[in-house]
Write an enzyme that holds these catalytic residues in place. Structure first.
Site, short mmCIF file in Angstrom:
data_model
loop_
_atom_site.label_atom_id
_atom_site.label_comp_id
_atom_site.label_asym_id
_atom_site.label_seq_id
_atom_site.Cartn_x
_atom_site.Cartn_y
_atom_site.Cartn_z
N ASP A 98 -9.88 -9.44 -3.43
CA ASP A 98 -8.90 -9.67 -2.36
C ASP A 98 -8.56 -11.16 -2.37
OD1 ASP A 98 -8.69 -7.79 0.66
OD2 ASP A 98 -7.40 -9.47 0.07
N ASP A 199 -3.41 -10.78 0.08
CA ASP A 199 -3.34 -10.74 1.54
C ASP A 199 -2.09 -11.46 2.06
OD1 ASP A 199 -5.02 -10.11 3.93
OD2 ASP A 199 -4.79 -12.25 4.29
N GLU A 241 0.17 -7.30 -0.23
CA GLU A 241 0.28 -6.78 1.13
C GLU A 241 1.50 -7.47 1.71
OE1 GLU A 241 -2.07 -8.35 4.22
OE2 GLU A 241 -2.12 -6.50 5.36
N HIS A 315 -8.54 -1.19 5.83
CA HIS A 315 -9.47 -1.72 6.84
C HIS A 315 -8.78 -2.20 8.11
CE1 HIS A 315 -7.76 -5.00 4.70
NE2 HIS A 315 -8.18 -5.81 5.65
N ASP A 316 -7.42 -2.17 8.09
CA ASP A 316 -6.65 -2.60 9.27
C ASP A 316 -6.05 -1.42 10.03
OD1 ASP A 316 -5.11 -5.32 7.43
OD2 ASP A 316 -6.93 -5.31 8.67
O1 TEU Z 1 -3.59 -8.26 7.44
C1 TEU Z 1 -2.30 -8.71 7.72
C2 TEU Z 1 -1.92 -8.33 9.07
O2 TEU Z 1 -0.98 -8.81 9.60
C3 TEU Z 1 -2.77 -7.34 9.77
O3 TEU Z 1 -3.63 -8.08 10.62
C4 TEU Z 1 -1.90 -6.38 10.54
O4 TEU Z 1 -0.74 -7.02 10.93
C5 TEU Z 1 -2.56 -5.95 11.81
O5 TEU Z 1 -3.86 -5.58 11.49
C6 TEU Z 1 -1.79 -4.79 12.39
O6 TEU Z 1 -2.03 -3.64 11.63
C7 TEU Z 1 -4.29 -9.03 6.47
C8 TEU Z 1 -5.68 -8.44 6.34
O7 TEU Z 1 -5.55 -7.11 5.83
C9 TEU Z 1 -6.30 -8.46 7.71
O8 TEU Z 1 -7.56 -7.79 7.71
C10 TEU Z 1 -6.48 -9.90 8.12
O9 TEU Z 1 -6.95 -9.94 9.45
C11 TEU Z 1 -5.15 -10.67 8.05
O10 TEU Z 1 -4.37 -10.38 6.90
C12 TEU Z 1 -5.44 -12.16 8.00
O11 TEU Z 1 -6.05 -12.44 6.76
#
Ligand code: TEU
Ligand code: CA
Length: 542
Positions: A98, A199, A241, A315-316
């Site tokens: 990542d 990311d 992403e 994971h989000d």
């Molecule tokens: O996520 C990008 C992000 O904007 C997410 O936080 C998303 O908008 C939010 O969870 C709503 O679904 C990436 C990573 O995947 C996330 O885990 C990190 O918190 C974020 O970037 C910062 O690195």
């Protein structure tokens, strides 16, 4: 299009903190992943995408990196990482890392130096601005709430952070920063990794003074430069992403002739139960028919020019069964339908840990049970502003909060689902007693074996990887039917996306046998065929 090794690969995302603990400290680790390589090989995956394992204070669970070239202490050592890469290869599995370079941790040496003085050599690795009338430079806000500007007493300036204030944004306009990132990427490429998940890569071209946060003017220049200086000359898998990318922008990132990325994630389906102008915690009834519309649009747009990344969970995101299927009577059927519908499309499948055994959201009853900084900040902001009552905020977090995806992997029905012999860092979903890998492997009709079969079909039949896609339009709005055809072979995929009985009428296909289905099927007569709730099947048209 020139063929690439990853075109027929299947990717499995591991959130290391929650996958397998090997030393009883309640936190998943690299040795735990090594212990589970046999399982991943049995599922049939070719690539593992590891969420960040680098040194981090874990303000955002590893997405705040304080040393890009060393391993987070809780996860193990660089020797463990090298062992994982080597042992994964013995199981036919490659490792994708990542890449989190929109921001670092505020505990990274670069930022510790940068904060010391305005003329520190590392100052311009980050984005600093003078106060305006004693306040923040502008009203840009952070994804985790509040202003995107944090005041630093030492030098009397604000620094930009689009996530937590412990995640200062890196200044990509600075060629020294860019080169430092490329050197770090080549350090990992030289260790034998197979690529990067990038990311929020759509944010690195930001122009904060013009309030441009994504898709900035130099974004694609930076990615082309990164391509040329790191992974481009190698045959690696890269996936961005890019929350802000529509199909046209996705093509800009991923057309091979553009020399940028292999793929980007399409995540528009996550907003099908949200409002266009409100945050994710304000939800409404799911627009089921929208699922078909979005996936069809991306299949058609990228078809021969590029390559889709096929994802439901990460994971989000909330667990797909809870969000798009049914946690109750039809949990198993809806889980299988979601897999059949998605993973027979054209593109690389991405499976998130636990999705293959039908893990579900894990509701909490008190704010003290929340780990995720995004949900903690949202709860405070939503309740203190009066936008939601405490219960409404809890309900919203139970529906869309990121902890839903981060409860420990459920391996068996022993304590803590076999994830740890210690106290898990985050609560285990109580349904681990019945939803776990051991039970899945012992049940030939489990969701796991549907995933394994889908992967086997993909490996055995080139039509799944390379076949032309065509949606059938003469179906009900909540029934998604499409064909894949290649070298005279045709697959028909039908999925009832809804909890309601539906009907399809495809007389042109006559009577057929199912290659795979989520219900027991005899001979299927496609003329006036009733569909049960969430019924889905794959037919090899004879
Ligand atoms: O996520 C990008 C992000 O904007 C997410 O936080 C998303 O908008 C939010 O969870 C709503 O679904 C990436 C990573 O995947 C996330 O885990 C990190 O918190 C974020 O970037 C910062 O690195
Ligand atoms: Ca551990």
């Amino acid at each position: 299009m020139e063929r690439k090794w990853w075109h027929d690969a299947v990717v499995y995302q591991i959130y290391p903190r929650s996958f397998q603990d090997s030393n009883g400290d309640g936190i998943g680790d690299l040795q735990g992943i090594i212990q589970r390589l046999d399982y991943l090989e049995k599922l049939g995956v070719d690539v593992v995408w590891l969420s960040p394992v680098y040194r981090s204070p874990n303000d955002d669970n590893g997405y705040d990196i304080s040393d890009y070239q060393d391993i987070m202490e809780e996860f193990g050592t660089m020797a463990d990482m090298e062992e994982l890469i080597a042992k994964a290869a013995q199981h036919g599995i490659r490792i994708v890392m990542d890449l989190v370079v929109n921001h670092s941790s505020d505990e990274h040496p670069w930022f510790i130096e940068a904060k010391k003085s305005k003329d520190n050599p590392y100052r311009d690795f980050y984005i600093w601005r003078d106060p305006v009338d004693g306040h923040e430079p502008n009203d840009l806000t952070a994804s985790f709430g509040g202003s995107a500007w944090e005041f630093d007493e030492t030098t009397g300036q604000y620094y930009l952070h689009f996530f937590s204030k412990k995640q200062p944004d890196l200044n990509w306009e600075n060629p020294k920063l860019r080169q430092a990132v490329y050197d770090m990427m080549n350090f990992w490429i030289d260790k034998g990794i197979a690529g990067f998940r990038m990311d929020v890569i759509d944010m690195i071209g930001k122009k904060p003074d013009e309030k441009i946060t994504v898709n900035g003017p130099l974004l694609h220049d930076y990615i082309k430069e990164m391509h040329a200086k790191t992974f481009g000359p190698k045959d690696l898998l890269t996936v961005g992403e890019t929350w802000s990318a529509n199909e046209q922008i996705a093509l800009q990132y991923t057309k091979p002739s553009n020399h940028e990325l292999s793929m980007v994630f399409q995540l528009f389906f996550t907003q099908l139960d949200q409002y266009p102008d409100k945050g994710k915690f304000f939800t409404r009834e799911l627009n089921v028919a929208g699922i078909k519309e979005i996936f069809d649009r991306w299949q058609v747009a990228l078809n021969e020019q590029s390559w889709n990344a096929l994802v439901w969970e990460n994971h989000d995101l909330p667990r797909a069964i809870s969000e798009y299927g049914d946690e109750g009577a039809y949990r198993i059927e809806s889980a299988k339908m979601l897999a059949i519908m998605l993973y027979m499309l054209k593109g690389v499948p991405y499976i998130y840990q636990g999705q293959e055994i039908g893990m579900t959201n894990c509701p909490i009853s008190d704010v003290s049970q929340i780990d995720d900084i995004e949900s903690i900040n949202a709860y405070r902001e939503l309740t203190q502003s009066g936008q939601m009552t405490k219960q409404e905020a809890l309900d919203a977090i139970n529906k869309k909060g990121r902890d839903n995806a981060r409860t420990p992997m459920q391996w068996d029905n022993s304590a803590n689902g076999g994830f740890t012999t210690g106290t898990p860092w985050l609560h285990v979903n109580p349904n681990y007693q019945t939803i776990n890998v051991k039970a899945a492997l012992e049940d030939q009709d489990s969701i796991f074996y549907t995933y394994q079969k889908l992967i086997q079909i993909r490996k055995q039949k080139p039509v799944v990887v390379y076949g032309d896609y065509q949606m059938l339009t003469q179906t009900a709005p909540e029934v998604y039917a499409y064909t894949r055809s290649y070298q005279g072979q045709t697959l028909l995929i039908v999925a009832n996306l809804s909890a309601k009985p539906q009907m399809i009428n495809l007389p042109q296909y006559g009577k057929q046998k199912a290659l795979l289905s989520n219900y027991a099927q005899g001979i299927i007569d496609l003329k006036a065929k009733p569909l049960k709730p969430y019924e889905a099947f794959v037919i090899e048209i004879k």
